[in-house]
Scaffold this active site. Structure first.
Site, PDB file in Angstrom:
ATOM      1  N   LYS A   1      51.490  31.815  43.749  1.00  0.00           N
ATOM      2  CA  LYS A   1      50.234  32.346  43.241  1.00  0.00           C
ATOM      3  C   LYS A   1      49.445  31.221  42.599  1.00  0.00           C
ATOM      4  CE  LYS A   1      49.316  34.878  39.369  1.00  0.00           C
ATOM      5  NZ  LYS A   1      47.968  34.767  38.796  1.00  0.00           N
TER       6      LYS A   1
ATOM      7  N   ASP B   1      44.575  34.115  43.369  1.00  0.00           N
ATOM      8  CA  ASP B   1      44.192  35.154  42.396  1.00  0.00           C
ATOM      9  C   ASP B   1      42.903  34.759  41.688  1.00  0.00           C
ATOM     10  OD1 ASP B   1      44.257  37.265  40.627  1.00  0.00           O
ATOM     11  OD2 ASP B   1      45.820  36.394  39.355  1.00  0.00           O
TER      12      ASP B   1
ATOM     13  N   LYS C   1      40.085  36.987  41.240  1.00  0.00           N
ATOM     14  CA  LYS C   1      39.472  38.140  40.541  1.00  0.00           C
ATOM     15  C   LYS C   1      37.950  38.163  40.650  1.00  0.00           C
ATOM     16  CE  LYS C   1      43.177  38.584  37.055  1.00  0.00           C
ATOM     17  NZ  LYS C   1      44.100  37.500  37.341  1.00  0.00           N
ATOM     18  N   LEU C   2      37.436  38.307  41.852  1.00  0.00           N
ATOM     19  CA  LEU C   2      35.983  38.259  42.035  1.00  0.00           C
ATOM     20  C   LEU C   2      35.279  39.474  41.425  1.00  0.00           C
ATOM     21  CD1 LEU C   2      36.807  35.958  43.919  1.00  0.00           C
ATOM     22  CD2 LEU C   2      34.984  36.665  45.453  1.00  0.00           C
ATOM     23  N   TYR C   3      34.077  39.223  40.884  1.00  0.00           N
ATOM     24  CA  TYR C   3      33.281  40.278  40.258  1.00  0.00           C
ATOM     25  C   TYR C   3      31.844  39.791  40.203  1.00  0.00           C
ATOM     26  CZ  TYR C   3      32.266  43.942  36.715  1.00  0.00           C
ATOM     27  OH  TYR C   3      31.785  45.028  36.015  1.00  0.00           O
ATOM     28  N   ASP C   4      30.973  40.284  41.093  1.00  0.00           N
ATOM     29  CA  ASP C   4      29.566  39.864  41.110  1.00  0.00           C
ATOM     30  C   ASP C   4      28.817  40.882  41.963  1.00  0.00           C
ATOM     31  OD1 ASP C   4      27.162  38.299  41.033  1.00  0.00           O
ATOM     32  OD2 ASP C   4      28.382  36.494  40.793  1.00  0.00           O
ATOM     33  N   ILE C   5      27.547  40.638  42.249  1.00  0.00           N
ATOM     34  CA  ILE C   5      26.811  41.595  43.089  1.00  0.00           C
ATOM     35  C   ILE C   5      27.419  41.559  44.501  1.00  0.00           C
ATOM     36  CG2 ILE C   5      24.670  41.514  41.744  1.00  0.00           C
ATOM     37  CD1 ILE C   5      23.572  39.595  43.946  1.00  0.00           C
TER      38      ILE C   5
ATOM     39  N   THR D   1      26.911  38.458  46.847  1.00  0.00           N
ATOM     40  CA  THR D   1      27.605  37.235  46.417  1.00  0.00           C
ATOM     41  C   THR D   1      29.101  37.342  46.685  1.00  0.00           C
ATOM     42  OG1 THR D   1      25.928  36.906  44.729  1.00  0.00           O
ATOM     43  CG2 THR D   1      27.994  35.721  44.422  1.00  0.00           C
TER      44      THR D   1
ATOM     45  N   THR E   1      45.406  43.746  31.475  1.00  0.00           N
ATOM     46  CA  THR E   1      46.366  44.191  30.447  1.00  0.00           C
ATOM     47  C   THR E   1      45.928  43.778  29.042  1.00  0.00           C
ATOM     48  OG1 THR E   1      47.674  42.310  31.149  1.00  0.00           O
ATOM     49  CG2 THR E   1      48.465  44.464  31.805  1.00  0.00           C
TER      50      THR E   1
ATOM     51  N   GLN F   1      53.379  37.899  26.722  1.00  0.00           N
ATOM     52  CA  GLN F   1      53.276  39.189  27.413  1.00  0.00           C
ATOM     53  C   GLN F   1      53.755  40.269  26.444  1.00  0.00           C
ATOM     54  OE1 GLN F   1      52.061  39.819  30.333  1.00  0.00           O
ATOM     55  NE2 GLN F   1      52.425  38.145  31.757  1.00  0.00           N
TER      56      GLN F   1
ATOM     57  N   ARG G   1      56.165  31.756  33.949  1.00  0.00           N
ATOM     58  CA  ARG G   1      56.947  30.888  33.072  1.00  0.00           C
ATOM     59  C   ARG G   1      58.463  31.006  33.186  1.00  0.00           C
ATOM     60  NH1 ARG G   1      53.049  32.446  28.283  1.00  0.00           N
ATOM     61  NH2 ARG G   1      52.970  34.246  29.686  1.00  0.00           N
TER      62      ARG G   1
HETATM   63  O1  C5P Z   1      54.179  33.275  32.931  1.00  0.00           O
HETATM   64  P1  C5P Z   1      54.033  34.722  33.244  1.00  0.00           P
HETATM   65  O2  C5P Z   1      55.179  35.308  34.053  1.00  0.00           O
HETATM   66  O3  C5P Z   1      53.686  35.566  32.053  1.00  0.00           O
HETATM   67  O4  C5P Z   1      52.780  34.729  34.222  1.00  0.00           O
HETATM   68  C1  C5P Z   1      52.244  35.868  34.732  1.00  0.00           C
HETATM   69  C2  C5P Z   1      51.140  35.557  35.695  1.00  0.00           C
HETATM   70  O5  C5P Z   1      50.529  36.792  36.047  1.00  0.00           O
HETATM   71  C3  C5P Z   1      50.017  34.698  35.138  1.00  0.00           C
HETATM   72  O6  C5P Z   1      49.466  33.921  36.218  1.00  0.00           O
HETATM   73  C4  C5P Z   1      49.013  35.677  34.635  1.00  0.00           C
HETATM   74  O7  C5P Z   1      47.694  35.205  34.667  1.00  0.00           O
HETATM   75  C5  C5P Z   1      49.185  36.814  35.620  1.00  0.00           C
HETATM   76  N1  C5P Z   1      48.812  38.143  35.136  1.00  0.00           N
HETATM   77  C6  C5P Z   1      49.402  38.769  34.054  1.00  0.00           C
HETATM   78  N2  C5P Z   1      49.018  40.014  33.652  1.00  0.00           N
HETATM   79  C7  C5P Z   1      48.079  40.652  34.327  1.00  0.00           C
HETATM   80  C8  C5P Z   1      47.493  40.056  35.438  1.00  0.00           C
HETATM   81  C9  C5P Z   1      47.891  38.794  35.826  1.00  0.00           C
HETATM   82  O8  C5P Z   1      50.266  38.219  33.430  1.00  0.00           O
HETATM   83  N3  C5P Z   1      47.745  41.856  33.974  1.00  0.00           N
END
Ligand code: C5P
Length: 240
Positions: A35, A62, A64-68, A71, A126, A197, A218
């Site tokens: 990713k 990843d 995350k597009l958001y526009d008109i 675009t 989240t 998280q 991580r």
């Molecule tokens: O390091 P970790 O396992 O927490 O990484 C989670 C990955 O998932 C990161 O790239 C983070 O941006 C992404 N992500 C997330 N929670 C979300 C959406 C995406 O942790 N709701």
């Protein structure tokens, strides 16, 4: 039910760091999906996608597009031409934007002669909670109702699935068809280590809750032995 190999979030600051991880993971079986997120893409551009593709990885871009709609259509066509496998868009943009994104992604892929990527919707980040939803966005629905609504919008216009928290899975499954994909971040092999998280589940719990794919960063990328960490996670998630 379809279950993908774990998607390893390569959230590192430099090209050298990313390439080092690619090289560590390149010969692992089953080969992980990588990713690539905004930080790496904005910093390093298509070069980093090509480095991963050279090594035969499937790629989840990843962005995350958001526009008109216009675009998003054009931006998604550019993403489609890259020949990646999964990408993301905000469901909050509405059905016209989602439809435009899907069309752009497909057109770009056809133009480049590659397979179109699967388009996944972001429902609620989240980092958003009920308080932000009500007090800042003035949305009357509960967070979970809003997530269900966005999942249904995305499904209705033909997107492949959503990114969601594993805890939202049962609520989404209630309102979408069985083959709608739910891809879940927030995974920790041990519930003792959370990093930033807030609500995490283990790979086995994600499987039991019906996740189609897990995003793990991580616990793999910062491990002393990323390959062993990945193997442990993929076994727990893919095991029957
Ligand atoms: O390091 P970790 O396992 O927490 O990484 C989670 C990955 O998932 C990161 O790239 C983070 O941006 C992404 N992500 C997330 N929670 C979300 C959406 C995406 O942790 N709701």
């Amino acid at each position: 039910m379809k279950r993908y190999v774990p998607m390893v979030a390569i959230d590192v600051a430099t090209k050298a760091g990313a390439v080092e991880l690619f090289d560590e993971l390149v010969d692992v079986t089953p080969k992980p999906i990588v990713k690539i997120g905004m930080e790496m893409y904005y910093g390093l551009g298509q070069e980093i996608v090509k480095e991963a593709q050279k090594r035969g990885f499937q790629i989840f871009l990843d962005l995350k597009l958001y526009d008109i709609p216009n675009t998003v259509h054009r931006a998604m066509a550019a993403i489609g031409r890259l020949g990646i496998d999964f990408t993301t868009i905000h469901a909050a943009g509405g059905t016209e934007m989602l439809t435009a994104g899907l069309a752009g992604l497909e057109e770009g892929a056809v133009e480049a002669g590659v397979r179109p990527a699967k388009l996944l919707a972001i429902t609620q980040l989240t980092s958003i909670d009920d308080q932000i939803l009500h007090e800042q966005q003035h949305v009357d629905l509960s967070l979970i109702e809003s997530v269900q609504n966005y999942a249904q919008l995305a499904e209705g216009v033909g997107l492949a699935g959503v990114i969601c928290s594993a805890r939202e899975l049962p609520a989404i499954r209630q309102v979408t068809r069985p083959d709608f994909l739910c891809i879940t971040p927030g995974i920790r092999p041990s519930l003792k280590v959370h990093d930033d998280q807030k609500r995490v589940v283990t790979p086995a719990q994600a499987r039991e809750l019906g996740s189609n794919g897990i995003v793990v960063g991580r616990p793999i990328t910062q491990s002393d032995d990323p390959v062993a960490a990945y193997q442990q996670i993929q076994q727990a998630f893919l095991a029957d």
